[in-house]
Scaffold this motif. Structure first.
Motif, short mmCIF file in Angstrom:
data_model
loop_
_atom_site.label_atom_id
_atom_site.label_comp_id
_atom_site.label_asym_id
_atom_site.label_seq_id
_atom_site.Cartn_x
_atom_site.Cartn_y
_atom_site.Cartn_z
N GLU A 170 50.23 44.98 34.37
CA GLU A 170 49.44 45.48 33.05
C GLU A 170 49.89 46.77 32.47
O GLU A 170 49.96 46.65 31.43
N GLU A 171 49.94 47.76 33.38
CA GLU A 171 50.10 49.11 33.09
C GLU A 171 51.69 49.29 32.38
O GLU A 171 51.98 49.85 31.52
N LEU A 172 52.62 48.25 32.68
CA LEU A 172 54.02 48.35 32.66
C LEU A 172 53.92 47.71 31.08
O LEU A 172 54.86 48.08 30.40
N GLU A 173 53.17 46.81 30.85
CA GLU A 173 53.26 46.23 29.58
C GLU A 173 52.57 47.41 28.33
O GLU A 173 53.13 47.44 27.34
N HIS A 174 51.50 48.13 28.79
CA HIS A 174 51.01 49.23 27.90
C HIS A 174 52.17 50.21 27.92
O HIS A 174 52.25 50.59 26.69
N LYS A 175 53.08 50.49 28.84
CA LYS A 175 53.95 51.31 28.69
C LYS A 175 55.14 50.86 27.61
O LYS A 175 55.51 51.51 26.62
N VAL A 194 51.86 58.49 30.97
CA VAL A 194 50.73 58.27 31.89
C VAL A 194 51.17 56.91 32.69
O VAL A 194 50.96 56.84 33.87
N GLU A 195 51.57 56.10 31.68
CA GLU A 195 51.87 54.52 32.60
C GLU A 195 53.05 54.58 33.71
O GLU A 195 53.03 54.04 34.55
N GLU A 196 53.96 55.61 33.19
CA GLU A 196 55.17 55.80 34.30
C GLU A 196 54.44 56.35 35.27
O GLU A 196 54.96 56.15 36.42
FE LIG Z 1 47.17 51.26 30.75
#
Ligand SMILES: [Fe+2]
Length: 95
Positions: free
Chosen positions: A55-60, A25-27
């Motif tokens: 932030e999303e890249l950190e989650h990934k 999802v984050e990708e």
């Molecule tokens: Fe996220």
């Protein structure tokens, strides 16, 4: 709704499947934010979107560190998740 179903379904498959889902999802979200940033002038909105993207890249990265690639059928699972995520983005743009 799609996000809820994806999260619940992959969580039911196990922790690593949930991590594989998160990474996928984050990708897709990263690509979506990059698409938006390419169309935006520099400014407060672009800065905010870039913060969200980071932030999303950190989650990934976290999901990958937590074993996303070790999920059963990780490649297939991520392909399905990415397809659903891209479909949700297209739907969100239209409605
Ligand atoms: Fe996220």
């Amino acid at each position: 709704m799609g996000g809820y179903v994806l999260g619940a379904a992959t969580a039911a498959l196990g922790y690593q499947a949930a991590m594989a889902c998160t990474a996928a999802v984050e990708e897709v979200i990263d690509a979506h934010y990059q698409e938006q940033l390419a169309q935006l002038p520099e400014g407060a909105l672009a800065t905010t979107i870039e913060q969200f993207r980071q932030e999303e890249l950190e989650h990934k990265e976290t999901a990958e560190q937590q074993g996303a690639a070790d999920a059963p059928f990780a490649g297939l699972l991520q392909m399905v998740v990415k397809t659903i995520s891209r479909t949700a983005i297209i739907a969100a743009k239209r409605f």
